[in-house]
Design a protein around this motif. Sequence first.
Motif, mmCIF file in Angstrom:
data_model
loop_
_atom_site.group_PDB
_atom_site.id
_atom_site.type_symbol
_atom_site.label_atom_id
_atom_site.label_comp_id
_atom_site.label_asym_id
_atom_site.label_seq_id
_atom_site.Cartn_x
_atom_site.Cartn_y
_atom_site.Cartn_z
ATOM 1 N N THR A 25 0.951 -0.963 -0.016
ATOM 2 C CA THR A 25 -0.007 0.105 0.035
ATOM 3 C C THR A 25 0.940 1.511 -0.042
ATOM 4 O O THR A 25 1.938 1.347 0.119
ATOM 5 C CB THR A 25 -1.079 0.013 1.296
ATOM 6 O OG1 THR A 25 -0.365 0.092 2.326
ATOM 7 C CG2 THR A 25 -1.678 -1.353 1.305
ATOM 8 N N VAL A 26 0.343 2.350 -0.230
ATOM 9 C CA VAL A 26 1.136 3.817 -0.430
ATOM 10 C C VAL A 26 -0.084 4.784 -0.224
ATOM 11 O O VAL A 26 -1.212 4.785 -0.599
ATOM 12 C CB VAL A 26 1.608 3.886 -1.912
ATOM 13 C CG1 VAL A 26 0.751 4.069 -2.932
ATOM 14 C CG2 VAL A 26 2.671 4.758 -1.915
ATOM 15 N N VAL A 27 0.557 5.850 0.370
ATOM 16 C CA VAL A 27 -0.194 7.042 0.383
ATOM 17 C C VAL A 27 0.059 7.707 -0.872
ATOM 18 O O VAL A 27 0.716 8.075 -1.521
ATOM 19 C CB VAL A 27 0.235 7.981 1.666
ATOM 20 C CG1 VAL A 27 -0.448 9.278 1.360
ATOM 21 C CG2 VAL A 27 0.052 7.414 3.030
ATOM 22 N N ILE A 28 -1.199 8.066 -1.549
ATOM 23 C CA ILE A 28 -1.048 8.998 -2.730
ATOM 24 C C ILE A 28 -1.940 10.282 -2.453
ATOM 25 O O ILE A 28 -2.944 10.362 -1.587
ATOM 26 C CB ILE A 28 -2.189 7.982 -3.726
ATOM 27 C CG1 ILE A 28 -1.604 6.917 -4.062
ATOM 28 C CG2 ILE A 28 -2.026 9.037 -5.250
ATOM 29 C CD1 ILE A 28 -2.377 6.060 -5.203
ATOM 30 N N GLU A 29 -1.432 11.357 -2.804
ATOM 31 C CA GLU A 29 -1.704 12.644 -2.304
ATOM 32 C C GLU A 29 -1.536 13.691 -3.527
ATOM 33 O O GLU A 29 -0.823 13.382 -4.486
ATOM 34 C CB GLU A 29 -1.120 13.103 -1.117
ATOM 35 C CG GLU A 29 0.288 13.290 -1.267
ATOM 36 C CD GLU A 29 0.808 13.438 0.180
ATOM 37 O OE1 GLU A 29 0.073 13.342 1.365
ATOM 38 O OE2 GLU A 29 2.102 13.709 0.527
ATOM 39 N N ARG A 30 -2.148 14.567 -3.589
ATOM 40 C CA ARG A 30 -2.017 15.732 -4.740
ATOM 41 C C ARG A 30 -0.852 16.544 -3.999
ATOM 42 O O ARG A 30 -0.900 17.256 -2.983
ATOM 43 C CB ARG A 30 -3.405 16.622 -5.079
ATOM 44 C CG ARG A 30 -4.391 15.643 -5.889
ATOM 45 C CD ARG A 30 -4.089 15.283 -7.019
ATOM 46 N NE ARG A 30 -3.777 16.358 -7.941
ATOM 47 C CZ ARG A 30 -4.863 16.858 -8.815
ATOM 48 N NH1 ARG A 30 -6.116 16.296 -8.730
ATOM 49 N NH2 ARG A 30 -4.818 17.801 -9.519
ATOM 50 N N ASP A 31 -0.283 17.163 -5.110
ATOM 51 C CA ASP A 31 0.720 18.321 -4.957
ATOM 52 C C ASP A 31 0.644 19.402 -6.057
ATOM 53 O O ASP A 31 1.323 19.325 -7.049
ATOM 54 C CB ASP A 31 2.232 17.822 -4.982
ATOM 55 C CG ASP A 31 3.126 18.926 -4.610
ATOM 56 O OD1 ASP A 31 2.795 19.970 -4.142
ATOM 57 O OD2 ASP A 31 4.559 18.578 -4.784
ATOM 58 N N GLY A 32 -0.445 20.173 -5.807
ATOM 59 C CA GLY A 32 -0.691 21.175 -7.000
ATOM 60 C C GLY A 32 -1.545 20.415 -7.923
ATOM 61 O O GLY A 32 -2.520 19.521 -7.833
ATOM 62 N N ASP A 33 -0.759 20.371 -9.341
ATOM 63 C CA ASP A 33 -1.532 19.751 -10.324
ATOM 64 C C ASP A 33 -0.909 18.200 -10.455
ATOM 65 O O ASP A 33 -1.172 17.459 -11.030
ATOM 66 C CB ASP A 33 -1.089 20.483 -11.568
ATOM 67 C CG ASP A 33 -1.946 19.733 -12.809
ATOM 68 O OD1 ASP A 33 -3.274 19.536 -12.732
ATOM 69 O OD2 ASP A 33 -1.276 19.553 -13.871
ATOM 70 N N ASP A 34 0.172 18.159 -9.462
ATOM 71 C CA ASP A 34 0.839 16.753 -9.585
ATOM 72 C C ASP A 34 0.441 15.517 -8.782
ATOM 73 O O ASP A 34 -0.315 16.052 -7.791
ATOM 74 C CB ASP A 34 2.274 17.083 -9.443
ATOM 75 C CG ASP A 34 2.998 18.078 -10.720
ATOM 76 O OD1 ASP A 34 2.383 17.887 -11.771
ATOM 77 O OD2 ASP A 34 3.575 18.942 -10.302
ATOM 78 N N GLY A 38 1.336 15.846 -13.156
ATOM 79 C CA GLY A 38 -0.094 15.576 -13.384
ATOM 80 C C GLY A 38 -0.568 15.226 -14.885
ATOM 81 O O GLY A 38 -1.443 13.949 -14.866
ATOM 82 N N PRO A 39 -0.172 15.821 -15.764
ATOM 83 C CA PRO A 39 -0.717 15.496 -17.020
ATOM 84 C C PRO A 39 -0.184 14.067 -17.653
ATOM 85 O O PRO A 39 -1.085 13.385 -18.073
ATOM 86 C CB PRO A 39 -0.070 16.575 -17.869
ATOM 87 C CG PRO A 39 0.234 17.686 -17.004
ATOM 88 C CD PRO A 39 0.430 17.254 -15.826
ATOM 89 N N ALA A 40 1.001 13.616 -17.461
ATOM 90 C CA ALA A 40 1.353 12.540 -17.723
ATOM 91 C C ALA A 40 0.815 11.225 -16.960
ATOM 92 O O ALA A 40 0.428 10.176 -17.629
ATOM 93 C CB ALA A 40 2.984 12.241 -17.816
#
Length: 341
Positions: free
Chosen positions: A100-109, A140-142
């Motif tokens: 498992t992993v923590v997934i979080e936003r960093d602005g658009d990334d 983020g886009p990729a």
Amino acid sequence: MSPVYATFGLEPATRVGAVLADGGYQVHRDFVDFVVDGSPLLFRLAELDAVSPLASDLPPAVLDAQVRALLLEDEPPLPGGRFVLYGCPECADLGCGAVTVVIERDGDDYRWRDFAWQTGEHVDLDRDGYHGTGPFHFRGPAYRAALTALLDGNAAAVPSRRVLLIGPRVGLLAKLAAALRGIGIGADITPDATDVPAGELGEYGAALTVSEPQRGALREAFARTGTVLVDAPAPVVPVLVAQLQQALDRAPAERRRLTALTATPYAAEIDVTVPGRVQLAAYRVDRFRRTHVRTVLDAVLGPGHHRLPLDPRTVRGEAYLVASTSGGVLVAPVRGASARD
């Protein structure tokens, strides 16, 4: 200070199935693996037998939910903002263990951090964390483009896992077909494939015939369709299963844990690309056509060339070695084995 970005991608991967020595099955699973900085993420987890939640046999609605979760469009399934990256290939139960992993936003990334092995609702990072893996920052886009391509049907296609067995529908081929279906590989039997249209032949990833004359006649036809024809089929069902799985494997050499296997009565030689658990089983057929199997290795091997001693008594007569990891399998006949039983 701006983060150092990692590249993110997806590619087809396989957890190979097997017919076990006790008669049980290990299921074959095709899935999509995460590629970080050009390398499959699963390769960083040397001893792990697991698949991502992006499996090829998921219904569209379930796959959609998995992708939306990785895009943070759905709530995390575990406390602490944790998401499952790899789980049990047999049942997907958290009790069997999962990465498992923590997934979080960093602005658009997006950021993946705190990788861990988890078997319950909560995780102890000090004890079960994958220290040294991550954090990874993805643009983020990729990141979004790679994941949404799965929903649009634009991701790399998983090769066909159907096989064609050519010969009588009784005896060996009937048992082989049942074994293949038992681990999740489609198998069809036809008595003669010389007049099967090329378009139909091309629907199979691999083929096998027990008839030597027919094998020669079909080799060119299968070559035109991209279907791999097993050249020297063994007379043992578990070994035939492994030979067909090896034929189905389309991964380039740099994406395989095992790249070469040879054997004599005294030693097996095997090439490993990345650290991982390797199992080596010896199958031999005695003069009464009975099959004997023995595990000769079950250990984590590092990258490089390995020479493993064998007991000649284990591989006398007609014998084969099957080397397997979670992501691939290789088969080699034992060359120069004694005919004495």
